[in-house]
Enzyme design. Structure first.
Site, PDB file in Angstrom:
ATOM      1  N   ASP A   5       6.193 -20.790  14.179  1.00  0.00           N
ATOM      2  CA  ASP A   5       5.607 -21.600  15.254  1.00  0.00           C
ATOM      3  C   ASP A   5       4.547 -22.475  14.602  1.00  0.00           C
ATOM      4  O   ASP A   5       4.238 -22.316  13.426  1.00  0.00           O
ATOM      5  CB  ASP A   5       4.994 -20.681  16.311  1.00  0.00           C
ATOM      6  CG  ASP A   5       4.710 -21.405  17.622  1.00  0.00           C
ATOM      7  OD1 ASP A   5       4.898 -22.643  17.668  1.00  0.00           O
ATOM      8  OD2 ASP A   5       4.295 -20.744  18.585  1.00  0.00           O
ATOM      9  N   ASP A  41       8.208 -13.450  20.218  1.00  0.00           N
ATOM     10  CA  ASP A  41       8.717 -13.526  18.845  1.00  0.00           C
ATOM     11  C   ASP A  41       9.466 -12.261  18.425  1.00  0.00           C
ATOM     12  O   ASP A  41      10.140 -12.258  17.388  1.00  0.00           O
ATOM     13  CB  ASP A  41       7.559 -13.755  17.861  1.00  0.00           C
ATOM     14  CG  ASP A  41       6.941 -15.131  17.999  1.00  0.00           C
ATOM     15  OD1 ASP A  41       7.693 -16.115  17.957  1.00  0.00           O
ATOM     16  OD2 ASP A  41       5.713 -15.215  18.157  1.00  0.00           O
ATOM     17  N   ASP A  99       3.685 -13.916  16.186  1.00  0.00           N
ATOM     18  CA  ASP A  99       2.657 -12.947  16.587  1.00  0.00           C
ATOM     19  C   ASP A  99       2.658 -12.651  18.076  1.00  0.00           C
ATOM     20  O   ASP A  99       1.787 -11.942  18.567  1.00  0.00           O
ATOM     21  CB  ASP A  99       1.275 -13.454  16.180  1.00  0.00           C
ATOM     22  CG  ASP A  99       0.913 -14.785  16.837  1.00  0.00           C
ATOM     23  OD1 ASP A  99       1.752 -15.332  17.588  1.00  0.00           O
ATOM     24  OD2 ASP A  99      -0.208 -15.282  16.597  1.00  0.00           O
ATOM     25  N   ASP A 132      13.448   6.273 -21.304  1.00  0.00           N
ATOM     26  CA  ASP A 132      13.138   6.040 -19.885  1.00  0.00           C
ATOM     27  C   ASP A 132      11.646   5.811 -19.648  1.00  0.00           C
ATOM     28  O   ASP A 132      11.268   5.196 -18.646  1.00  0.00           O
ATOM     29  CB  ASP A 132      13.592   7.224 -19.038  1.00  0.00           C
ATOM     30  CG  ASP A 132      15.083   7.168 -18.729  1.00  0.00           C
ATOM     31  OD1 ASP A 132      15.662   6.078 -18.847  1.00  0.00           O
ATOM     32  OD2 ASP A 132      15.647   8.215 -18.377  1.00  0.00           O
ATOM     33  N   ASN A 169      17.497   9.814 -24.263  1.00  0.00           N
ATOM     34  CA  ASN A 169      17.510   9.277 -22.906  1.00  0.00           C
ATOM     35  C   ASN A 169      16.150   9.432 -22.236  1.00  0.00           C
ATOM     36  O   ASN A 169      15.641   8.511 -21.589  1.00  0.00           O
ATOM     37  CB  ASN A 169      18.578  10.008 -22.094  1.00  0.00           C
ATOM     38  CG  ASN A 169      18.807   9.395 -20.736  1.00  0.00           C
ATOM     39  OD1 ASN A 169      19.117   8.217 -20.636  1.00  0.00           O
ATOM     40  ND2 ASN A 169      18.646  10.184 -19.694  1.00  0.00           N
ATOM     41  N   ASN A 227      26.272   1.716 -25.372  1.00  0.00           N
ATOM     42  CA  ASN A 227      26.301   3.080 -25.896  1.00  0.00           C
ATOM     43  C   ASN A 227      27.593   3.799 -25.526  1.00  0.00           C
ATOM     44  O   ASN A 227      28.130   4.596 -26.300  1.00  0.00           O
ATOM     45  CB  ASN A 227      25.111   3.871 -25.371  1.00  0.00           C
ATOM     46  CG  ASN A 227      23.813   3.449 -26.039  1.00  0.00           C
ATOM     47  OD1 ASN A 227      23.818   2.910 -27.141  1.00  0.00           O
ATOM     48  ND2 ASN A 227      22.700   3.690 -25.367  1.00  0.00           N
ATOM     49  N   GLU A 235      20.138   6.858 -14.318  1.00  0.00           N
ATOM     50  CA  GLU A 235      19.648   7.838 -13.349  1.00  0.00           C
ATOM     51  C   GLU A 235      18.276   7.507 -12.794  1.00  0.00           C
ATOM     52  O   GLU A 235      17.889   8.004 -11.749  1.00  0.00           O
ATOM     53  CB  GLU A 235      19.630   9.248 -13.974  1.00  0.00           C
ATOM     54  CG  GLU A 235      18.520   9.517 -14.977  1.00  0.00           C
ATOM     55  CD  GLU A 235      18.824   8.969 -16.359  1.00  0.00           C
ATOM     56  OE1 GLU A 235      18.005   9.160 -17.267  1.00  0.00           O
ATOM     57  OE2 GLU A 235      19.871   8.318 -16.515  1.00  0.00           O
TER      58      GLU A 235
END
Length: 853
Positions: free
Chosen positions: A327, A598, A594, A691, A687, A662, A285
C-alpha cells in the site's frame, strides 16, 4: 473446573458464578493459581523446542541409526576398537548437531517472544495487558477491530461486533456477535454469543468472559488430530527431494562397493563396515542442521536491523522475491495523515461538514484508521466534542460498502434521528438522492453529479485523499442497518493529505537495482494512487481499478497484473487475487500490509510482511514483522535474506559435489586398489572433521554480487555443479592412488594415512575455493570459517603422528616425501578447481522457460 460443555446457553451471571469470576475479573493470585492448574493458553500440538526433544531428534536420523548398526556389528564380531570409535563419532556428531540446533532454536524463541500476542484483561478491577498465553478461564478480556481472539468465551457486551471465523467454520463473511445466549443444541456456527480461539475481530468492540483455553478450545480439539507443522516451502521441498535423490544414488554405489569387495574375497566384516561408513560419509547428513543453523543465524542478523522473522523458511522466500506489493500509506508516504479541510459541494470550507465528520469519527467504535485519527485530532484542536449518550446506533465500516454510518439522537425532535455517513466518494454518492447547496437541498441530477465528480478527481490528482459526507433525517427506532442508507443528502468533502517519505524515490530505485519490481495495491482512489506513483517514479500510465479487476479472468488477468504497477480502489479479496495471479505467472511475491484488509493477501503471498504496530490479524498472518514501517528496513532485510540463501546454497553445492566425487573415487578404488582404500573408522572420522567447518558457513561473508538479484532453488545448476567439481575431485583422487601405489609403493597403512590426509585437506580447500565466484584470494571468508578450517587442517597433518590416537584409527607416521607429495596434490587440486570455477561461471546457465519456482 465445572462442567461447561454447553456454556454458550448459560446466562452470563450464572457463568460468572460457575467460573467464580465477576465483572471485576479474577484476582491476580487466583489467575496465577488457575494458570498452574490448567496450563498455558497454547495448543496441545504446539511442539516444544526444549533440549530433550532436540537431543532425541539427533538420534532419529537414519544415518545415525546406520552408525549405531555398524557399532552393533562391530561388537558382535568383537571388534572393540571399531565399536568404540564409531560410538565416539556418533556422540560427537550428535552433540555438534544438538548444540547448533539448540542455540538456533533458543535464538528464534527469543525473537518470537518479541511478537507474542497481547490481550487487554481486567484483573482485580484493573485493566492490564498480558500475554495471550497467560489467559485463563474466568478472565474478562476486551476486544476491538483487528484483534486476534485468544481463547473461547461468551460475549458480555458488544457494540457492532463482527468476527471473521472462516478458519473455524468456513463462513466467508464476517458474523455479527451479540450477548444473547444461544440454544443448547446450537451448532458452532449458530452460537452468536460465542467467540473462538484462532478467529479475528473485523469491526466493533466487545468484552468477553473466557471459558475455554488451550487444548480445551474448539480450535485446540481440532488441532489434536492435525499435524501442526507449517507448510513446507518450495526451497525446503527442493532440498529434501534432492537429498533423497543423492542418497538413493549413493546407496546404489555402496551396494556395488560391498558386492565388489566380497567378490574380491575381502573380509566380510571389514567390507560391511567399510560400506556402511561409506554410506554415512557420502551422504549430506548435516543438510537439515546446516539449513536450520544458517536460517537462525540470518534471523539474528535481521533482528539486529529491525526485521523479526516469525517463520524461518520465509528468509529464503524473502531472498527470492522479485515483486513487492505494498500500500502507499506508511510505506511510500509518512503515514501522518492530516485533515486539510472540510468543504461543501463547491469546495468551499464548511464548518457544518466538519461538524458531521467529527460526530461520525468521535462516536464510531469500529476499525481505527489514520483518517479518523486525523479528524479526531482536528476536532480536539477546534474544541469540538459530542456526548456519547447521543449515539443511537452504528453501521460499521466494511470493505464492500466502504462507508461508516453513525446514527445520533436529534436534539430537537424525539421522533427523529440523524444518520451521518462518511466513506469513499463513489459509495457515498451512490446512496445520495440530494445535494445541500447554498440555495437549499437540490435533487441530485446528472449535471450536479458530474460537477461533484470533477471536483473529486481534481483533488485526487493534486494528491489529496477525498472522502464524501452524507446525512439523512430518519424516523426514530432502536436499530438501523444497511438498507437505511438510502435517499441521503450529500453534505460535502473531506480532504486529507499524507506527504511522501523523504528519499522514498531513491529507496525504490534501490529495489529496482536488486531486481525487485514494486507494485502499489491501494484501496484509495485512482487519482491519488496515480499522483503518488508519479511522485515516486513508478509508471502511472496504466492503473487497474477494482471494478476492472472484477471484469477480468484467467490468462487475461495474469497478463494485466504483469504489466500493471498501480492498482487502485481494491478490496481485500481483490488484493489476494492480484497476489495469486502474480504467483501463477511465476513470480515470487512479497506483500507488505498492516490492516485487517491485508490478511488474505499476506497469507497468499510467498512472504507476508507486516509491522509490529499492525493489527493482530495482520501480524499473525505475516511471515516477517518490521519493527519500523520503513522500506529501507525491508531493503536491508531482503539483502540479509539473500545472504542467508547464498550461504545455504554454498553448503548444498559444495557438499554434493564433494560427496559425488568421493563416491566415484571409492567405487573405482574398490576395483583396483588391493585393499580397502580407507578403513571404516577413518571414513567416519574424515566425515566428522570435514563437517565442522561446514557449520561455520552460516556465518560466512557473502560477495556483493550474490545479493544483486533474486535467487531461486535451481536443481539443474546444482546438479551441473556437482558433476563438474565432483569429477575434478575424482581425477585427483585417482592421481593420489597412482602416486601412492606406483611411485611410492605404499603399503596399506601408509596408503590409508596419506589418502585420509589428502582427502580431508581437499575437502577443506574446496570449501574456501568454491564458496565464492571470485578468485578465492579476492574474497575474504568469515572468521569462524577460516579459523575452523585452519584447526581441522592442522588435525589432518598431525593425526598420523599422534601415537596412541594414530594407532586407534590405524594411522602411521608419514615420511617427508609422502607428506610433500600429498601437499603437492592438494595444491594442484586447488589450482585446477580455481581454474575450472572461472570457466564454470563464464558458461551460460540453463534457465527454465517458465519463471515458476
Amino acid at each position: 473446573m465445572p462442567d461447561l460443555s454447553k456454556y454458550w446457553s448459560i446466562e452470563s451471571a450464572n457463568l460468572y458464578s460457575e467460573l467464580k469470576s465477576g465483572p471485576s475479573g479474577l484476582a491476580p493470585e487466583e489467575a496465577a493459581r488457575r494458570l498452574q492448574q490448567v496450563g498455558q493458553n497454547i495448543l496441545a500440538t504446539t511442539k516444544s523446542s526444549g533440549a530433550a526433544r532436540l537431543l532425541w531428534r539427533q538420534f532419529e536420523s537414519p544415518l545415525v541409526l546406520i552408525l549405531v548398526f555398524a557399532a552393533l556389528v562391530s561388537l558382535v564380531v568383537k571388534e572393540w576398537t571399531e565399536a568404540i570409535v564409531i560410538l565416539m563419532i556418533v556422540f560427537g556428531s550428535t552433540m555438534l548437531g544438538f548444540y547448533q540446533e539448540y542455540r538456533a532454536s533458543e535464538a528464534v524463541k527469543r525473537l518470537r517472544e518479541q511478537l507474542a500476542l497481547k490481550v487487554d484483561v481486567i484483573r482485580g478491577g484493573k485493566k492490564i495487558t498480558i500475554d495471550a498465553r497467560d489467559v485463563v478461564p474466568g478472565d474478562v478480556i476486551f476486544l476491538a477491530a483487528g484483534d486476534m481472539i485468544p481463547a473461547d468465551g461468551i460475549i458480555l457486551e458488544a457494540r457492532d461486533f463482527l468476527v471473521t471465523q472462516a478458519a473455524l467454520t468456513g463462513e466467508s463473511f464476517p458474523v455479527e456477535k451479540t450477548a444473547n445466549p444461544s440454544t443448547t443444541n446450537a451448532t458452532l456456527a449458530e452460537r452468536k454469543n460465542t467467540v473462538y480461539l484462532g478467529t479475528s475481530v473485523r469491526s466493533g468492540s466487545s468484552s468477553v468472559l473466557i471459558v475455554k483455553t488451550g487444548k480445551a478450545t474448539e480450535f485446540g480439539r481440532i488441532a489434536e488430530h492435525l499435524d501442526e507443522n507449517e507448510p513446507e516451502t518450495d526451497f525446503a521441498q527442493g532440498l529434501r527431494k534432492f537429498g533423497y535423490l543423492l542418497t538413493r544414488v549413493m546407496m546404489v554405489i555402496v551396494v556395488f562397493v560391498f558386492t565388489a569387495n566380497l567378490l574380491l574375497d575381502r573380509p566380510v566384516v571389514d567390507s560391511l563396515l567399510f560400506s556402511v561408513a561409506l554410506a554415512v560419509g557420502l551422504t549430506p547428513e548435516l543438510l537439515p542442521a546446516i539449513v536450520s543453523v544458517t536460517l537462525s543465524a540470518g534471523a539474528r542478523r535481521m533482528a539486529a536491523e529491525g526485521v523479526l522473522v516469525r517463520r524461518l523458511e520465509a528468509i529464503e522466500n524473502l531472498g527470492s522475491a522479485n515483486i513487492l506489493c505494498t500500500d502507499k500509506t506508511g510505506t511510500l508516504t509518512r503515514g501522518l495523515v492530516e485533515l486539510k479541510e472540510a468543504v461543501d459541494w463547491e469546495g468551499k470550507p464548511s464548518d457544518v461538514a466538519f461538524q458531521y465528520a467529527a460526530a461520525n469519527s468521535l462516536l464510531e467504535t469500529g476499525i481505527e484508521n489514520p483518517l479518523d485519527v486525523a479528524i479526531v485530532t482536528e476536532a480536539k484542536r477546534r474544541g469540538v466534542g459530542f456526548d456519547k449518550s447521543l449515539k443511537i446506533d452504528e453501521i460499521p465500516y466494511d470493505f464492500v460498502r466502504k462507508r461508516l454510518t453513525i446514527v445520533i439522537a436529534d436534539t430537537i425532535s424525539r421522533d427523529q434521528h440523524l444518520m451521518i455517513s462518511k466513506g469513499a466518494f463513489d459509495p457515498i454518492i451512490d446512496c445520495c438522492a440530494f445535494v445541500r447547496t447554498a440555495a437549499g437541498v437540490l435533487q441530485l441530477d446528472e449535471k450536479l453529479e458530474t460537477k461533484l465528480r470533477d471536483f473529486y478527481s481534481q483533488q485526487g490528482q493534486q494528491g489529496f485523499r477525498v472522502l464524501g459526507l452524507a446525512t439523512r433525517q430518519v424516523a426514530a427506532k432502536p436499530h438501523f442497518d444497511r438498507s437505511d442508507e438510502t435517499g441521503m443528502t450529500f453534505e460535502g468533502f473531506l480532504l486529507f493529505f499524507d506527504p511522501l517519505k523523504d528519499g522514498i524515490e531513491n529507496t525504490l530505485k534501490e529495489f529496482s537495482k536488486l531486481g525487485i519490481a514494486v507494485k502499489i495495491i491501494s484501496g484509495d482512489n485512482r487519482f491519488v494512487a496515480g499522483h503518488v506513483a508519479e511522485a515516486v517514479g513508478l509508471d502511472a500510465t496504466h492503473i487497474l481499478t477494482g471494478k476492472q479487476l472484477d471484469e477480468t479472468r484467467g490468462d487475461a488477468l495474469r497478463l494485466l497484473v504483469e504489466k500493471t504497477d498501480i492498482f487502485a480502489e481494491i478490496d481485500p479479496q481483490q488484493k489476494e487475487r492480484i497476489v495469486l495471479a502474480l504467483k501463477k505467472d511465476g513470480h515470487s511475491v512479497a506483500y507488505i500490509g498492516d490492516g485487517i484488509n491485508d490478511a488474505p493477501a499476506l497469507q497468499a503471498a510467498d512472504v507476508g510482511i507486516s509491522v509490529d504496530q499492525a493489527v493482530d490479524v495482520a501480524r499473525e498472518s505475516a511471515d516477517i514483522v518490521l519493527l519500523k514501517q520503513d522500506l529501507n528496513v525491508l531493503l536491508n532485510g531482503i539483502i540479509n535474506g539473500r545472504r542467508t540463501f547464498t550461504n545455504t546454497l554454498k553448503y548444498v553445492s559444495i557438499t554434493t559435489s564433494a560427496n559425488f566425487g568421493n563416491m566415484i573415487s571409492m567405487a573405482i578404488a574398490t576395483l583396483f586398489v588391493p585393499f580397502l582404500p580407507m578403513l571404516a573408522k577413518q571414513i567416519l572420522l574424515n566425515n566428522f572433521l570435514s563437517d565442522i567447518p561446514s557449520i561455520a558457513l552460516s556465518t560466512d561473508n557473502v560477495d556483493p554480487q550474490a545479493t544483486d538479484a533474486p535467487q531461486r532453488w535451481d536443481i539443474y545448476n546444482i546438479r551441473r555443479f556437482m558433476i563438474v567439481f565432483g569429477l575434478i575431485s575424482t581425477v585427483f583422487d585417482l592421481c593420489t592412488f597412482i602416486v601412492l601405489l606406483e611411485f611410492f609403493n605404499a603399503d596399506e597403512a601408509a596408503f590409508q594415512s596419506t589418502w585420509f590426509m589428502v582427502s580431508l585437506l581437499t575437502e577443506l580447500a574446496v570449501v574456501l575455493v568454491l564458496r565464492t565466484h571470485r578468485p578465492c584470494w579476492k574474497s575474504r571468508p568469515g572468521k569462524l570459517l577460516l579459523v575452523s578450517t585452519a584447526v581441522v587442517a592442522m588435525a589432518a597433518f598431525t593425526l598420523p603422528f599422534m601415537g596412541p590416537v594414530a594407532g586407534l584409527f590405524g594411522f602411521v607416521a608419514l615420511p617427508l616425501n609422502l607428506l610433500l607429495a600429498g601437499i603437492a596434490i592438494v595444491a594442484a587440486y586447488i589450482i585446477a578447481t580455481e581454474a575450472a570455477k572461472r570457466k564454470f561461471y563464464m558458461m551460460p546457465k540453463k534457465r527454465n522457460v517458465s519463471k515458476k519456482r
